[in-house]
Scaffold this active site. Structure first.
Site, short mmCIF file in Angstrom:
data_model
loop_
_atom_site.label_atom_id
_atom_site.label_comp_id
_atom_site.label_asym_id
_atom_site.label_seq_id
_atom_site.Cartn_x
_atom_site.Cartn_y
_atom_site.Cartn_z
N GLY A 12 0.83 -1.20 0.00
CA GLY A 12 0.00 0.00 0.00
C GLY A 12 0.87 1.25 0.00
N ASP A 13 0.20 2.41 -0.15
CA ASP A 13 0.90 3.69 -0.12
C ASP A 13 1.91 3.83 -1.25
OD1 ASP A 13 -0.48 4.23 2.33
OD2 ASP A 13 1.00 2.97 3.33
N GLY A 15 1.23 5.35 -4.00
CA GLY A 15 0.89 6.56 -4.76
C GLY A 15 -0.23 6.30 -5.75
N LYS A 16 -1.11 5.36 -5.40
CA LYS A 16 -2.23 5.02 -6.29
C LYS A 16 -3.14 6.20 -6.56
CE LYS A 16 -3.70 1.69 -3.57
NZ LYS A 16 -2.59 1.55 -2.64
N GLY A 17 -3.36 7.00 -5.49
CA GLY A 17 -4.32 8.11 -5.59
C GLY A 17 -4.02 9.04 -6.75
N ASN A 38 -10.12 2.51 5.83
CA ASN A 38 -8.73 2.29 6.23
C ASN A 38 -7.78 2.85 5.17
OD1 ASN A 38 -9.65 0.33 4.46
ND2 ASN A 38 -8.52 -1.36 5.36
N GLY A 40 -6.51 5.78 2.40
CA GLY A 40 -6.49 7.24 2.49
C GLY A 40 -5.52 7.83 1.52
N HIS A 41 -5.95 8.86 0.82
CA HIS A 41 -4.99 9.60 0.02
C HIS A 41 -5.45 11.04 -0.17
CE1 HIS A 41 -7.45 7.31 -2.98
NE2 HIS A 41 -7.71 8.54 -3.32
N THR A 42 -4.48 11.84 -0.52
CA THR A 42 -4.74 13.25 -0.71
C THR A 42 -4.63 13.57 -2.19
OG1 THR A 42 -3.69 13.59 1.42
CG2 THR A 42 -3.98 15.55 0.06
N THR A 132 -5.69 -0.31 11.47
CA THR A 132 -6.05 1.10 11.53
C THR A 132 -7.14 1.34 12.60
OG1 THR A 132 -7.72 0.79 9.81
CG2 THR A 132 -5.52 1.45 9.08
N GLN A 226 -5.19 -0.27 -0.38
CA GLN A 226 -4.10 -1.05 0.23
C GLN A 226 -3.18 -1.60 -0.88
OE1 GLN A 226 -7.53 -2.05 1.63
NE2 GLN A 226 -7.14 -0.18 2.75
N GLY A 304 -1.50 8.58 10.51
CA GLY A 304 -0.35 9.46 10.78
C GLY A 304 0.88 8.70 11.24
N LEU A 334 10.63 7.58 -7.76
CA LEU A 334 12.02 7.30 -8.13
C LEU A 334 12.92 8.46 -7.70
CD1 LEU A 334 13.72 5.17 -9.64
CD2 LEU A 334 13.29 6.41 -11.75
P1 IMP Z 1 -6.83 -2.93 8.80
O1 IMP Z 1 -7.05 -2.87 7.34
O2 IMP Z 1 -7.22 -1.69 9.53
O3 IMP Z 1 -7.44 -4.18 9.41
O4 IMP Z 1 -5.25 -3.06 9.04
C1 IMP Z 1 -4.54 -4.24 8.69
C2 IMP Z 1 -3.15 -3.90 8.16
O5 IMP Z 1 -3.28 -3.25 6.91
C3 IMP Z 1 -2.34 -2.96 9.06
O6 IMP Z 1 -0.97 -3.33 8.95
C4 IMP Z 1 -2.55 -1.61 8.42
O7 IMP Z 1 -1.48 -0.74 8.70
C5 IMP Z 1 -2.58 -2.00 6.95
N1 IMP Z 1 -3.33 -1.05 6.13
C6 IMP Z 1 -4.67 -0.91 6.03
N2 IMP Z 1 -4.98 0.05 5.14
C7 IMP Z 1 -3.82 0.51 4.64
C8 IMP Z 1 -3.49 1.50 3.65
O8 IMP Z 1 -4.36 2.14 3.04
N3 IMP Z 1 -2.16 1.68 3.41
C9 IMP Z 1 -1.19 0.96 4.04
N4 IMP Z 1 -1.45 0.03 4.97
C10 IMP Z 1 -2.75 -0.19 5.27
#
Ligand code: IMP
Length: 405
Positions: A12-13, A15-17, A38, A40-42, A132, A226, A304, A334
């Site tokens: 996850g994270d 930079g899909k958004g 769970n 999130g992006h800006t 989360t 994710q 955060g 990169l």
């Molecule tokens: P949950 O989805 O809240 O049950 O969290 C399970 C795992 O997925 C944890 O390690 C979270 O940090 C991770 N996780 C959930 N959503 C994201 C996301 O959007 N980006 C990165 N990690 C995530």
């Protein structure tokens, strides 16, 4: 543009958004098909920054239809709050531009509480997932356990009480075990009926809508949340989220057949990050890891939390390419690597003296490799390919060529 599924190929994270937003300009419909708030992006559009968590990215662009599919778990309070925040920024949200599958599962306050209670209890035994705490896992458990309340249930006050009963029989037994007060039937009914009028207008038979739209030539963008390594089946179980995050879920989680998913775009960061607990073979605990975190602004959008950082792991990305059926990759961040003297890519692991080209599925085997830090380090040095070059951008283009291969 054909229909495109956008997935994260790491944890996850990636930079899909940004990519989804860029592609959404060319799409008619943007669909979320798994996860919940769970994610999130800006998005920054014309200098205005919008924070999205549950709503599909298309919602901030005029003339686009945003769809939340049946595979998503929807917290009605979070939904109302997010709509309110966007409306305060001048984004009009109505059934004109947002539809939610009537068979989507709802996240209730009891799911959120249970998520937190489990994480707190697990902290003592070292088995915390690092969720989360948004109630994602408990809501999916209720879905699979056939006791979930779904959006359509809010429209039928005759059948709702029996469903609430069934759910509470399960949850109150758990709560007794945790030593916390049981939940009254009336409290859940109140929680549900208080939001019904605000969320029901968005209710839609999504599979039917998408089928009609597709037949009429609409271009559909499926927005994954994710990343692949957080997939409930293919990820680093149990340190994963509770849904399938791989591209195939775009079909099941929206009610379309797999043939509707024409192109799978994997978003891949030029290094690796993860939030929460779990294995991370290329994690860096040194100044390079710190450099990546600071330079790449690696802090979770939702919680955060500081993201763990490490070198690019080609073993994991290769696995993601296969499990998603990735057609093309968009490489992000990169530029963050500029300034490092040496760039490394993990091309294999060393485990019990053997070269391994897939992350072991067994938690025990993974832990074995993690525990022996010095050996893993030695293995890592042995197996890492060096992507050095005299100057940037030549050095980064070496890295880029190496990643392509
Ligand atoms: P949950 O989805 O809240 O049950 O969290 C399970 C795992 O997925 C944890 O390690 C979270 O940090 C991770 N996780 C959930 N959503 C994201 C996301 O959007 N980006 C990165 N990690 C995530």
């Amino acid at each position: 543009m054909t229909n495109v599924v956008v997935v994260g190929s790491q944890w996850g994270d990636e930079g899909k958004g940004k990519i989804v937003d860029w592609l959404s300009e060319r799409a008619d419909i943007v669909v979320r098909y798994q996860g919940g708030h769970n994610a999130g992006h800006t998005l920054v559009i014309d200098g205005v920054s919008y924070k999205l968590s549950l709503l599909p990215s298309g919602v901030v662009r005029e003339g686009k239809l945003a769809v939340i599919g049946n595979g998503v778990v929807v917290d009605p309070h979070a939904l109302i709050a997010e709509i309110g925040r966007l409306e305060a920024q001048g984004v009009a949200i109505s059934p004109e531009n947002l539809r939610i599958a009537d068979n989507a599962t709802l996240i209730l306050s009891l799911h959120r509480e249970l998520d937190g209670m489990r994480e707190d209890a697990a902290s003592n035994s070292g088995t915390k997932i690092g969720t989360t705490r948004r109630g994602i896992g408990p809501a999916y458990e209720d879905k699979v356990g056939r006791r979930a309340i779904r959006l359509m249930d809010l429209a039928n006050l005759e059948t709702l009480p029996a469903k609430v009963d069934r759910m509470l029989t399960h949850h109150n037994a758990l709560r007794r075990g945790f030593g916390v007060p049981e939940i009254e039937h009336a409290a859940i009914m109140e929680e549900l009926t208080s939001v019904a009028d605000q969320v029901l207008p968005f209710r839609e038979t999504v599979w039917l809508l998408l089928d009609k739209k597709r037949r009429s030539g609409a271009r559909i963008l499926f927005e994954g949340a994710q990343g692949t390594l957080l997939d409930i089946d293919h990820g680093t179980y149990p340190f994963v989220t509770s849904s399938n995050t791989v591209a195939g879920q775009a079909a099941a989680g929206s009610g379309m057949g797999p043939g509707a998913l024409e192109y799978v775009l994997g978003i891949t960061k030029a290094y690796t990050t993860r939030v929460g607990e779990g294995p991370f073979p290329t994690e860096l605990h040194d100044e390079v890891g710190q450099f990546l975190g600071e330079r790449g602004h690696e802090f979770g959008t939702v919680t955060g939390r500081q993201r763990r950082c490490g070198w690019f792991d080609a073993v994991l990305v290769r696995q993601a390419v296969a499990t998603n059926g990735i057609t093309g990759i968009a490489l992000t961040k990169l530029d963050v690597l500029d300034g490092l003297d040496e760039l490394k890519i993990c091309v294999a692991y060393e485990l019990d003296g053997e070269r391994v080209e897939a992350l072991p599925a067994s938690q025990g085997r993974r832990r074995g490799s993690n525990r022996s830090t010095s050996r893993l380090k030695a293995g890592r040095n042995l197996l890492l390919a060096r992507a050095n070059g005299p100057t940037f951008p030549h050095r980064l283009s070496n890295m880029y060529d190496r990643l392509k291969s």
